[in-house]
Design a protein around this motif. Structure first.
Motif, PDB file in Angstrom:
ATOM      1  N   LYS A 191       0.846  -1.183   0.000  1.00 48.53           N
ATOM      2  CA  LYS A 191       0.000   0.000   0.000  1.00 48.53           C
ATOM      3  C   LYS A 191       0.890   1.245   0.000  1.00 48.53           C
ATOM      4  CE  LYS A 191      -1.717  -1.400   3.841  1.00 48.53           C
ATOM      5  NZ  LYS A 191      -2.436  -1.563   5.127  1.00 48.53           N
ATOM      6  N   VAL A 192       0.357   2.335  -0.536  1.00 51.15           N
ATOM      7  CA  VAL A 192       1.098   3.595  -0.492  1.00 51.15           C
ATOM      8  C   VAL A 192       1.030   4.148   0.929  1.00 51.15           C
ATOM      9  CG1 VAL A 192       1.207   5.971  -1.328  1.00 51.15           C
ATOM     10  CG2 VAL A 192       0.724   4.105  -2.921  1.00 51.15           C
ATOM     11  N   ALA A 210       6.670   2.171   4.333  1.00 48.06           N
ATOM     12  CA  ALA A 210       5.954   1.302   3.392  1.00 48.06           C
ATOM     13  C   ALA A 210       6.559  -0.096   3.362  1.00 48.06           C
ATOM     14  CB  ALA A 210       5.973   1.915   1.992  1.00 48.06           C
ATOM     15  N   THR A 214       4.610  -3.569   4.456  1.00 47.05           N
ATOM     16  CA  THR A 214       4.473  -4.730   3.579  1.00 47.05           C
ATOM     17  C   THR A 214       5.015  -5.996   4.239  1.00 47.05           C
ATOM     18  OG1 THR A 214       4.569  -3.385   1.577  1.00 47.05           O
ATOM     19  CG2 THR A 214       5.139  -5.707   1.344  1.00 47.05           C
ATOM     20  N   ILE A 327       6.186   3.073  -1.308  1.00 46.95           N
ATOM     21  CA  ILE A 327       5.528   1.797  -1.629  1.00 46.95           C
ATOM     22  C   ILE A 327       6.516   0.666  -1.414  1.00 46.95           C
ATOM     23  CG2 ILE A 327       6.171   1.806  -4.084  1.00 46.95           C
ATOM     24  CD1 ILE A 327       2.738   0.699  -2.767  1.00 46.95           C
ATOM     25  N   HIS A 329       6.706  -3.604  -2.421  1.00 47.18           N
ATOM     26  CA  HIS A 329       6.123  -4.830  -2.957  1.00 47.18           C
ATOM     27  C   HIS A 329       7.078  -5.979  -2.655  1.00 47.18           C
ATOM     28  CE1 HIS A 329       3.145  -2.502  -5.092  1.00 47.18           C
ATOM     29  NE2 HIS A 329       4.074  -1.846  -5.760  1.00 47.18           N
TER      30      HIS A 329
END
Length: 335
Positions: A191-192, A210, A214, A327, A329
């Motif tokens: 998520k931002v 961020a 995550t 962000i 990932h």
């Protein structure tokens, strides 16, 4: 329908894609660093005979993506999609590379998280039955990034100690629905997160929340702990951001121990005057395509989480006083 979603943000692949091959191309500074021998090709200078740094970056990405195909003895006609991204406006390095390679192209922008994002999206396409082979590539270049985001490179301005050095490098990975090699078993889409950091010379602080979020959500979704992984590597938090991410995770009850490191910390050493470490799309892509995958294949690492970290600002938003959204990932790779 049997959903492959697990928890809030994680996807577990029923048919984990195989990493058939990888290829990395870097500039001279990266080649002189502690991971220099893990890269497939080291350029003698940052422009490599081209007319501009921007053209050189595109050529570097072309070399990396062609190298990944050659390593696996795969012709481009066998590849379903090309996924690529970079730091430049309108991802021109990737667009111009796609013009040369001439494959069905999906352009991605996740700032410095783009390698992990590409691996996640490519894995979803393969696991979903939409493709059998996907070529993923990511690049950055110190001089193109400096010119776009900060100050003219030729100006030689004093850099803050919290600043990081954008990696000149391109990494590429070839994913397949079948074959022999490490497999991508899950992905956690971030998520931002914005903690109101406005200092463009402190990307690590902007991205750390961020990345921590995550990682925390990944553990909650998949019900594992840091000790279940041989290595957890963030993309390019650098020394400042890595320390902050560790502290944030500790406050949430996660002790990463010695398993958590950062590609921006690994790629350079203290003698190279990079201050807080490496950054850029190319940072995690070349460290992953080189050192990390080689260690997985050698059996030194059995389960790795790569957490791409990205600062989602632009030169315009920074000049207008906006804060820097971050962000993260994550993808998990297992031998």
């Amino acid at each position: 329908m049997n959903l492959k979603r697990l928890g809030n943000q994680t996807v577990v692949f029923a048919n984990p894609p195989v990493i058939l091959s990888s290829y990395s191309v870097v500039g001279p500074k990266e080649g002189q660093g502690p991971l220099g021998k893990s890269f497939d090709k080291v350029w003698k200078d940052g422009i490599n005979g081209e007319k501009s740094w921007e053209v050189a970056e595109s050529k570097m990405l072309q070399e990396a993506m062609q190298g990944a195909m050659d390593q696996a003895s795969i012709q481009k006609e066998q590849i379903d999609f090309m996924l690529a991204g970079d730091l430049l406006n309108q991802i021109i390095s990737s667009n111009f590379t796609a013009r040369q390679i001439a494959l069905p192209f999906i352009g991605l922008y996740g700032a410095c998280s783009t390698m992990a994002l590409g691996l996640a999206v490519g894995s979803m396409l393969i696991d979903g039955g939409f493709a059998k082979k996907i070529l993923v590539g990511v690049s950055s270049h110190h001089d193109t990034a400096e010119r776009q985001f900060r100050l003219p490179t030729e100006q030689g301005s004093q850099r803050a100690l919290s600043a990081q050095w954008t990696v000149t490098g391109a990494g590429s990975v070839l994913l397949s629905s079948s074959g022999v090699g490490p497999r991508i078993t899950s992905a956690t889409i971030g998520k931002v997160i914005d903690f109101a950091v406005k200092d463009v010379n402190n990307m690590g602080a902007a991205m750390a929340p961020a990345v921590a979020d995550t990682i925390l959500n990944h553990f909650q979704d998949i019900q594992l702990q840091p000790t279940d992984y041989s290595l957890i590597a963030s993309g390019d938090l650098g020394g400042v951001g890595l320390g902050l991410a560790c502290e944030l995770l500790k406050q949430s009850g996660i002790d990463t121990g010695t398993n958590f490191t950062d590609c921006g910390v690994l790629i350079y050493d203290h003698t190279q005057d990079v201050h807080a470490g490496g950054s850029g799309c190319g940072c995690s892509s070349v460290v992953f395509a080189g050192d990390i995958l080689q260690r997985i294949k050698a059996g030194e690492l059995t389960k790795v989480m790569l957490v791409g970290s990205g600062a989602l600002h632009s030169s315009t938003s920074a000049l207008q006083g906006e804060s820097i959204p971050g962000i993260g990932h994550a993808v998990v790779i297992e031998k």
